[in-house]
Design a protein around this motif. Structure first.
Motif, PDB file in Angstrom:
ATOM      1  N   VAL B 296       0.993  -1.157  -0.140  1.00 28.94           N
ATOM      2  CA  VAL B 296      -0.114   0.162   0.030  1.00 28.94           C
ATOM      3  C   VAL B 296       0.991   1.264  -0.094  1.00 28.94           C
ATOM      4  CG1 VAL B 296      -1.923   1.325   1.244  1.00 28.94           C
ATOM      5  CG2 VAL B 296      -1.676  -1.274   1.247  1.00 28.94           C
ATOM      6  N   ILE B 297       0.488   1.893  -0.803  1.00 25.19           N
ATOM      7  CA  ILE B 297       1.562   3.224  -1.054  1.00 25.19           C
ATOM      8  C   ILE B 297       0.871   4.509  -0.394  1.00 25.19           C
ATOM      9  CG2 ILE B 297       2.798   4.881  -2.711  1.00 25.19           C
ATOM     10  CD1 ILE B 297       2.334   2.081  -4.592  1.00 25.19           C
ATOM     11  N   HIS B 317       1.787 -10.588   4.258  1.00 21.39           N
ATOM     12  CA  HIS B 317       2.539  -9.411   4.333  1.00 21.39           C
ATOM     13  C   HIS B 317       1.837  -8.378   3.828  1.00 21.39           C
ATOM     14  CE1 HIS B 317       6.342 -11.746   5.308  1.00 21.39           C
ATOM     15  NE2 HIS B 317       5.694 -12.595   4.389  1.00 21.39           N
ATOM     16  N   ALA B 318       1.628  -7.212   4.685  1.00 21.46           N
ATOM     17  CA  ALA B 318       0.955  -5.900   4.536  1.00 21.46           C
ATOM     18  C   ALA B 318       1.897  -5.216   4.441  1.00 21.46           C
ATOM     19  CB  ALA B 318      -0.385  -5.837   5.119  1.00 21.46           C
ATOM     20  N   TYR B 319       2.710  -4.399   3.388  1.00 21.91           N
ATOM     21  CA  TYR B 319       3.540  -3.398   3.610  1.00 21.91           C
ATOM     22  C   TYR B 319       2.979  -2.213   3.522  1.00 21.91           C
ATOM     23  CZ  TYR B 319       6.523  -7.398   2.113  1.00 21.91           C
ATOM     24  OH  TYR B 319       6.924  -8.796   2.182  1.00 21.91           O
ATOM     25  N   LEU B 320       3.315  -1.076   4.102  1.00 21.67           N
ATOM     26  CA  LEU B 320       3.040   0.227   3.980  1.00 21.67           C
ATOM     27  C   LEU B 320       4.197   1.084   3.215  1.00 21.67           C
ATOM     28  CD1 LEU B 320       0.623   2.289   4.693  1.00 21.67           C
ATOM     29  CD2 LEU B 320       2.186   3.027   6.122  1.00 21.67           C
ATOM     30  N   ILE B 321       4.121   1.497   2.187  1.00 21.26           N
ATOM     31  CA  ILE B 321       5.327   2.135   1.671  1.00 21.26           C
ATOM     32  C   ILE B 321       5.232   3.633   1.278  1.00 21.26           C
ATOM     33  CG2 ILE B 321       6.683   2.170  -0.576  1.00 21.26           C
ATOM     34  CD1 ILE B 321       5.902  -0.478  -1.077  1.00 21.26           C
ATOM     35  N   TYR B 322       6.088   4.558   2.265  1.00 21.59           N
ATOM     36  CA  TYR B 322       5.879   5.987   2.278  1.00 21.59           C
ATOM     37  C   TYR B 322       7.296   6.565   1.961  1.00 21.59           C
ATOM     38  CZ  TYR B 322       4.468  10.396   4.483  1.00 21.59           C
ATOM     39  OH  TYR B 322       4.173  11.627   4.386  1.00 21.59           O
ATOM     40  N   ARG B 323       7.048   7.606   1.193  1.00 23.41           N
ATOM     41  CA  ARG B 323       8.544   8.275   0.599  1.00 23.41           C
ATOM     42  C   ARG B 323       9.060   9.014   1.582  1.00 23.41           C
ATOM     43  NH1 ARG B 323       7.483  13.015  -2.640  1.00 23.41           N
ATOM     44  NH2 ARG B 323       5.379  13.532  -1.763  1.00 23.41           N
ATOM     45  N   ARG B 324       8.366   9.215   2.715  1.00 25.54           N
ATOM     46  CA  ARG B 324       9.121  10.294   3.918  1.00 25.54           C
ATOM     47  C   ARG B 324       9.324   9.249   5.046  1.00 25.54           C
ATOM     48  NH1 ARG B 324       7.665  16.170   2.569  1.00 25.54           N
ATOM     49  NH2 ARG B 324       6.027  16.069   0.764  1.00 25.54           N
ATOM     50  N   SER B 325       9.366  10.099   6.198  1.00 27.52           N
ATOM     51  CA  SER B 325       9.585   9.107   7.466  1.00 27.52           C
ATOM     52  C   SER B 325       8.463   9.158   8.413  1.00 27.52           C
ATOM     53  CB  SER B 325      10.806   9.509   8.099  1.00 27.52           C
ATOM     54  OG  SER B 325      10.404  10.942   8.788  1.00 27.52           O
ATOM     55  N   ARG B 326       8.403   8.245   9.358  1.00 27.44           N
ATOM     56  CA  ARG B 326       7.302   8.047  10.327  1.00 27.44           C
ATOM     57  C   ARG B 326       6.706   9.385  10.750  1.00 27.44           C
ATOM     58  NH1 ARG B 326       6.046   3.629  13.643  1.00 27.44           N
ATOM     59  NH2 ARG B 326       4.956   5.387  14.938  1.00 27.44           N
ATOM     60  N   THR B 327       7.642  10.215  11.125  1.00 23.89           N
ATOM     61  CA  THR B 327       7.060  11.582  11.719  1.00 23.89           C
ATOM     62  C   THR B 327       6.224  12.497  10.651  1.00 23.89           C
ATOM     63  OG1 THR B 327       9.140  12.310  11.211  1.00 23.89           O
ATOM     64  CG2 THR B 327       8.856  11.836  13.492  1.00 23.89           C
ATOM     65  N   GLU B 328       6.564  12.336   9.339  1.00 20.39           N
ATOM     66  CA  GLU B 328       5.751  13.155   8.492  1.00 20.39           C
ATOM     67  C   GLU B 328       4.605  12.265   8.055  1.00 20.39           C
ATOM     68  OE1 GLU B 328       9.026  12.557   7.448  1.00 20.39           O
ATOM     69  OE2 GLU B 328       9.904  14.482   8.157  1.00 20.39           O
TER      70      GLU B 328
END
Ligand SMILES: Cc1cc2nc3c(=O)[nH]c(=O)nc-3n(C[C@H](O)[C@H](O)[C@H](O)COP(=O)(O)OP(=O)(O)OC[C@H]3O[C@@H](n4cnc5c(N)ncnc54)[C@H](O)[C@@H]3O)c2cc1C
Ligand SMILES: Cc1cc2nc3c(=O)[nH]c(=O)nc-3n(C[C@H](O)[C@H](O)[C@H](O)COP(=O)(O)OP(=O)(O)OC[C@H]3O[C@@H](n4cnc5c(N)ncnc54)[C@H](O)[C@@H]3O)c2cc1C
Ligand code: SF4
Ligand code: FES
Lengths: 285, 475
Positions: B296-297, B317-328
């Motif tokens: 999931v993007i 497996h359920a992946y969360l793909i995010y281009r910034r970091s956790r805090t954002e």
């Protein structure tokens, strides 16, 4: 709730329904469709608005019983209700005039083509119509189509009626005869629309096709109906359903339309096993 | 301002913040039942006792609809739960929903005085508690409508902005009709937010309460196609119209492979599961396919809902793909915690570059690039830039894109004179007026993607100004 006012079997598996839906009837234009849901557990499916009557507030749908939803619909009778009807959806067909147009319908696509052909004829175009079907009994709307055409042809795959062969055989003949055909409308199964588009391309004749993408909402909200046209992503429900045949990526669409084939089979097998389902007229395939 | 709690502030501060009772992560990640049961009466009373009853209750300013939080908590403390929920309802007609989905940590709880040194009062949990209490004990009484007014108002879209605007106008006595394109009301609350965060029984009940105010609801009605705004004025006799059609058009990343089978917009995926109940296939007809692994993007609530739903549909497996970091990540904090507990695999600072398919046109993998944080961008967040690491491929059978939405253009394109701005949002001023006389707008349609409570805020402000507008016209 939307009441079925009239139901008529046109051919094995193909049924015509008159449904009370006054808002939709008021606004229908050639090329529009509706999304229906038969009952609470049902899927939302798109169906072309074949006709409408503003006085009686009814719309006409012509449906081929293919899978679970369309067969569940075929079990409904006059006086029964279907849960949801929403529309009219999609862009209406732009009705040009002064042209010589070949209108080509394949299978139940003939029903979808009928309102367009009629509108084009009413606008003063010269119409060459070709209706194709697998066999004689599956030819629908013969009289109606003939009435709105200047020239009318039928082809059957098995030769059981009129010309044996495919619609493209007939079309090629017409194109080669230099009749001045400067536009083609083709509605039917994807392979047929692809074949027509491939045929007309070298002749440089503008060809419009109506894409039957898998839809959910029909309002542009899910993107499930996306197709590639001229290299760009389009949503068939709001950008279409008609597109330039020479620009459509048919191969991709064919794959996308078979996205759920295995699950559709589970649905229909389960449905046919249910005890209350008797194989009525119009349902046998 | 009166106080009701006899305890000294220092004593109150010693009480620990109460936590919700929740389904265990390994259980709930396989079902669609609500994750959290909220707090019980005992915990609610303890929590209410923590409130400092500030002379300057800043919590109220932190609330987009200005709920009198201090007073409602005092009522909880005094065990007048019904009084408490009615206090909330003075400002917010949908407390059972807001108690569940509002990002309290960025609103009332962020500014709460107690939160300066300790943990803030769990305002959201208390809101939910009193709303659920009222529901369970059937204590709801519809507000009385003072006078009936002749003017008809059309509300387009039944999301939180439309529902709120309808309720407020109905309370003022107007003849209100909601027009909704789908077959069920609620907007994102119906098709987007999953059952495990917002049970549909709650939504159905809130909708019933709005009907109880005399509001008519027309579903299967796509304004712009079924009828246009101009026809509403000319032929239907509506005197004012509120547009709350949301931001429902999904955006795609524009990377190769997006049209492979198995790639969904989050909207399609969630609509199939929530609105069409694909998770009950084959009892329900609408299919959904998930496979062993899902990517999931995105980093918002939509992405979080997509990835947690995937897990519940059986993805190993359920992946969360995010281009910034956790805090954002813009998602609600609670959802991020819940996702982690449920075994969602977070892949931060990762950007997909290509979706890979097999010979049947189905997704078989996703190619990604590791990112690092560079200079801050216009949003003030540090901009992710590609790192030097080589690209890598994860094997997945499903890809869900939750990378943003824009308003559905149907109404804008069929309403002459309606001004739109960036990404097609309908421009509305601070009174929620659009460029067309008598047409008001709010929620995601004018904000381009916001929150439930901001949508409700707009609906409420619009109702006030529609009222003023119609009063002026009458005189
Ligand atoms: C704009 C448009 C107009 C259409 N007009 C007509 C018409 O006038 N008459 C008619 O008989 N058919 C029409 N169709 C096709 C019709 O929607 C499908 O035959 C129907 O959805 C099949 O559903 P099912 O459950 O009976 O079959 P299934 O077994 O579920 O599916 C059979 C095939 O139908 C297609 N299909 C399945 N679900 C959907 C869906 N939600 N949306 C679109 N296609 C789907 C798929 O290609 C699938 O392989 C139209 C399709 C579109 C997009
Ligand atoms: C998956 C997801 C999860 C979210 N989670 C949260 C959360 O936890 N907390 C939070 O605060 N916010 C959350 N949000 C954001 C929040 O849901 C939205 O900001 C909010 O719903 C916007 O409300 P609205 O009234 O503007 O429109 P919407 O809720 O979008 O509703 C618009 C309605 O209008 C209908 N419509 C559209 N066009 C027409 C038309 N032409 N005619 C008739 N009807 C029409 C649509 O069908 C829809 O029902 C989430 C969003 C998503 C997508
Ligand atoms: S700011 Fe916090 S402590 Fe003060 S009144 Fe509001 S909830 Fe209570
Ligand atoms: S059917 Fe959902 S966007 Fe076209």
């Amino acid at each position: 709730m939307y009441c079925i006012i009239e139901k008529k079997v046109l051919a094995p598996t193909i049924t015509k329904y008159l449904i009370e839906a006054p808002y939709v009837a008021r606004k229908r234009k050639a090329g529009n469709f509706v999304i229906i849901r038969v009952d609470e557990t049902g899927e939302r499916i798109p169906l072309t608005l074949v006709d409408s009557n503003t006085d009686t507030g009814t719309i006409t749908l012509i449906v081929q019983a293919l899978g679970k939803t369309t067969k569940a619909l075929a079990l409904k009778n006059e006086g029964d209700f279907i849960l949801d009807v929403m529309g009219p959806l999609g862009n209406p067909t732009p009705i040009e005039s002064g042209k010589t147009i070949a209108c080509i319908g394949g299978g139940v696509g003939t029903a979808e083509l009928y309102p367009i052909t009629k509108a084009l004829k009413d606008a003063g175009n010269t119409i060459y119509t070709i209706v194709g079907a697998r066999s004689k009994e599956l030819v629908i709307l013969e009289k109606e189509m003939e009435q709105v055409s200047d020239k009318f042809y039928i082809t059957t795959d098995d030769g059981s009626y009129k010309r044996k062969g495919f619609v493209t055989d007939q079309l090629k003949e017409l194109l080669d005869a230099n009749l001045g055909i400067n536009m083609v409308y083709a509605i039917g199964p994807l392979p047929m629309m692809r074949a027509v588009s491939n045929l007309t391309k070298p002749y440089n004749v503008r060809t419009l096709v109506s894409l039957n993408a898998v839809m959910v909402d029909g309002t542009g909200m899910c993107g499930g109906c996306r197709v590639t046209v001229n290299g760009k992503m389009k949503f068939a429900c709001v950008d279409g359903p008609e597109f330039e045949g020479h620009e459509v990526d048919f191969d991709e669409m064919l794959l996308r339309n078979h996205s759920y084939t295995d699950m559709e089979k589970i649905s229909i097998d389960r449905f046919l096993e249910e005890p209350h389902v008797c194989r009525r007229e119009g349902m046998a395939s | 301002m009166i106080t009701v709690n006899k305890m000294k502030p220092s004593e109150r501060m010693k009480i620990p913040r109460q936590v919700s009772i929740e389904q265990k992560p390994d259980e709930r990640s396989h079902n669609f039942k609500e994750v959290s049961f909220g707090v019980d009466e005992e915990r609610a009373l303890i929590e209410a006792a923590r409130c400092l009853e500030c002379q300057n209750p800043v919590c109220r300013e932190g609330c987009p609809v200005n709920i009198d939080i201090r007073s409602f908590i005092q009522l909880v403390y005094q065990k007048d739960f019904s009084g408490a929920v009615n206090k909330i309802r003075e400002s917010n007609y949908l407390p059972a929903i807001c108690g569940r989905v509002c990002p309290q940590e960025e609103q009332c709880e962020q500014v709460c005085t107690l939160g300066k040194k300790h943990e803030p009062v769990a305002i959201g949990k208390l809101e939910r508690f009193v709303a659920d209490y009222e529901l369970k004990n059937n204590l709801f009484t519809p507000p009385s409508i003072q006078e009936k007014r002749p003017e008809k108002v059309a509300i387009v879209g039944s999301g939180p902005s439309g529902l709120t605007c309808a309720a407020e106008l109905a309370k003022l006595g107007y003849q209100v009709t909601i027009f909704e394109a789908l077959h069920a009301v609620g907007g994102v609350l119906r098709y987007g937010i999953p059952e495990f965060r917002l049970p549909r029984t709650i939504l159905d009940l809130e909708a019933e309460r709005i009907k109880a105010l005399g509001v008519k609801i027309e579903t299967n009605f796509l304004v712009g196609r079924t009828e246009t705004i101009d026809e509403f004025f000319k032929e239907w006799g509506f005197s004012a119209i509120f547009l709350g059609t949301g931001a429902g058009t999904p955006q795609f990343m524009d990377i190769p492979g997006e049209n492979l089978n198995g790639v969904y917009s989050a909207n399609e995926f969630l609509t199939r599961v929530n609105l069409m109940k694909a998770y009950k296939f084959p009892e329900y007809d609408t299919p959904i396919k998930i496979g062993k692994s899902v990517a999931v993007i995105g980093g918002g609530n939509t992405a979080m809902d997509g990835v947690r739903t995937s897990k519940r549909l059986g993805a190993e497996h359920a992946y969360l793909i995010y281009r910034r970091s956790r805090t954002e990540m813009p998602a609600r904090l609670e959802e991020v915690h819940h996702a982690e507990e449920e075994g969602i695999e977070f892949m931060m600072l990762t950007n997909p570059t290509r979706i890979i398919g097999d010979t049947n046109g189905r997704v078989s993998g996703i190619e990604c690039q590791k990112m690092e944080l560079g200079e801050p961008d216009e949003s003030g967040r540090r901009k992710p830039v590609p790192s030097n690491e080589t690209k890598f491929i994860i094997e997945v059978q499903t890809v869900i894109e939750a990378v943003g939405q824009s308003p559905n253009p149907i109404i804008q394109s069929t309403t002459p004179g309606l001004k739109t701005g960036r990404k097609g949002v309908v421009i509305a001023d601070e009174l929620q007026r659009t460029s067309r006389d008598g047409v008001f707008a709010g929620g995601d349609l004018s904000r381009g993607g916001a929150t439930v409570i901001l949508a409700m805020h707009d609906g409420k402000i619009a109702a006030e100004n529609i009222h003023k507008y119609l009063q002026q016209k009458a005189h």
